[in-house]
Design a protein around this motif. Sequence first.
Motif, PDB file in Angstrom:
ATOM      1  N   LYS A 183      -4.608   6.242   7.403  1.00  0.00           N
ATOM      2  CA  LYS A 183      -4.718   7.478   6.622  1.00  0.00           C
ATOM      3  C   LYS A 183      -3.790   7.473   5.408  1.00  0.00           C
ATOM      4  N   GLY A 184      -3.520   6.309   4.879  1.00  0.00           N
ATOM      5  CA  GLY A 184      -2.724   6.226   3.656  1.00  0.00           C
ATOM      6  C   GLY A 184      -1.250   6.523   3.826  1.00  0.00           C
ATOM      7  N   PHE A 185      -0.730   6.486   5.056  1.00  0.00           N
ATOM      8  CA  PHE A 185       0.685   6.768   5.283  1.00  0.00           C
ATOM      9  C   PHE A 185       1.501   5.543   4.899  1.00  0.00           C
ATOM     10  N   ARG A 186       2.560   5.741   4.083  1.00  0.00           N
ATOM     11  CA  ARG A 186       3.403   4.640   3.633  1.00  0.00           C
ATOM     12  C   ARG A 186       4.870   5.048   3.680  1.00  0.00           C
ATOM     13  N   LEU A 187       5.721   4.039   3.847  1.00  0.00           N
ATOM     14  CA  LEU A 187       7.162   4.251   3.771  1.00  0.00           C
ATOM     15  C   LEU A 187       7.824   2.983   3.255  1.00  0.00           C
ATOM     16  N   TRP A 188       9.009   3.154   2.690  1.00  0.00           N
ATOM     17  CA  TRP A 188       9.809   2.041   2.182  1.00  0.00           C
ATOM     18  C   TRP A 188      11.141   2.029   2.919  1.00  0.00           C
ATOM     19  N   VAL A 189      11.530   0.872   3.409  1.00  0.00           N
ATOM     20  CA  VAL A 189      12.820   0.713   4.091  1.00  0.00           C
ATOM     21  C   VAL A 189      13.850   0.313   3.036  1.00  0.00           C
ATOM     22  N   THR A 190      14.823   1.193   2.807  1.00  0.00           N
ATOM     23  CA  THR A 190      15.800   0.967   1.744  1.00  0.00           C
ATOM     24  C   THR A 190      17.168   0.522   2.254  1.00  0.00           C
ATOM     25  N   ARG A 191      17.499   0.820   3.523  1.00  0.00           N
ATOM     26  CA  ARG A 191      18.808   0.400   4.064  1.00  0.00           C
ATOM     27  C   ARG A 191      18.663   0.122   5.544  1.00  0.00           C
ATOM     28  N   GLN A 192      19.591  -0.679   6.044  1.00  0.00           N
ATOM     29  CA  GLN A 192      19.603  -1.039   7.458  1.00  0.00           C
ATOM     30  C   GLN A 192      21.043  -1.003   7.947  1.00  0.00           C
ATOM     31  N   GLY A 193      21.239  -0.428   9.134  1.00  0.00           N
ATOM     32  CA  GLY A 193      22.587  -0.322   9.669  1.00  0.00           C
ATOM     33  C   GLY A 193      22.583  -0.081  11.164  1.00  0.00           C
ATOM     34  N   THR A 194      23.766   0.187  11.686  1.00  0.00           N
ATOM     35  CA  THR A 194      23.942   0.443  13.118  1.00  0.00           C
ATOM     36  C   THR A 194      24.801   1.692  13.303  1.00  0.00           C
ATOM     37  N   MET A 195      24.641   2.307  14.454  1.00  0.00           N
ATOM     38  CA  MET A 195      25.430   3.486  14.824  1.00  0.00           C
ATOM     39  C   MET A 195      25.846   3.359  16.278  1.00  0.00           C
TER      40      MET A 195
END
Length: 241
Positions: free
Chosen positions: A46-58
């Motif tokens: 259904k045209g859903f998109r996302l961009w991953v801009t950072r990666q980390g841990t908590m």
Amino acid sequence: MTRAAVTAVLLAALSAGLSASPGRAAAEDAVPVCPAPQAPEFAGGKGFRLWVTRQGTMTWNNPLRPLSPESLQVLQVVIRNKLATAYGPDLSGLRRGPSPAALEAQNGAPIRWSEAMEGLPPTLRILSEDDGQVLAELAFKACGDPPKVAVPKPAPVARGTAKGQKAAAKGGAAKGETTRPETTRPETAAAEGAAGDSSTDAKEAPKPAPRAPRPRREKAAAPESPARTPGGLMLPQGAIP
């Protein structure tokens, strides 16, 4: 194959499995590292998109298990020009989360962001909070420029509060606004005129009538001068009987 060869193969496979981080894809299956400022783009149905801009841990302390802190994998994503997160024990199954700042406030722990993104799986699975069912599967498409994040507008200040009044006063002074003179209504003008007349009458009150001049005292009758004769001669009184 000899027993020694079999043992060597098993040890190599075991060491490779231990060296790989949990939830990270193998090097041949991982998403390629995108050059900055680009970010990996994932898309679903259904045209859903996302961009991953950072990666980390908590790392945070679970109230149910206070002696065993939990470590979470956190991805900062951009969805429809808004910041959000996807987090979980590993990258094989992630939960939807709020913005990074809200997630830190919710768990009471900071997010330690890494300098580069590594080991992203080619497919991101978003799971539900309750039963862990797969809600969406987003496949990697390409490296691209993420959309700009919209800055939220500040909440309006109520006019009745002291802050609102101060802000309005500062804004009016900065703009140099001046108040317009109010027009005088006929009723007000009449009232003001009556008031002015009364004040004028009070100031110009009639002066009291001047007092009547006192009657002058008549002087005592002067003694009659002696009779004069036609010839101008003066005769003493009693000379003619």
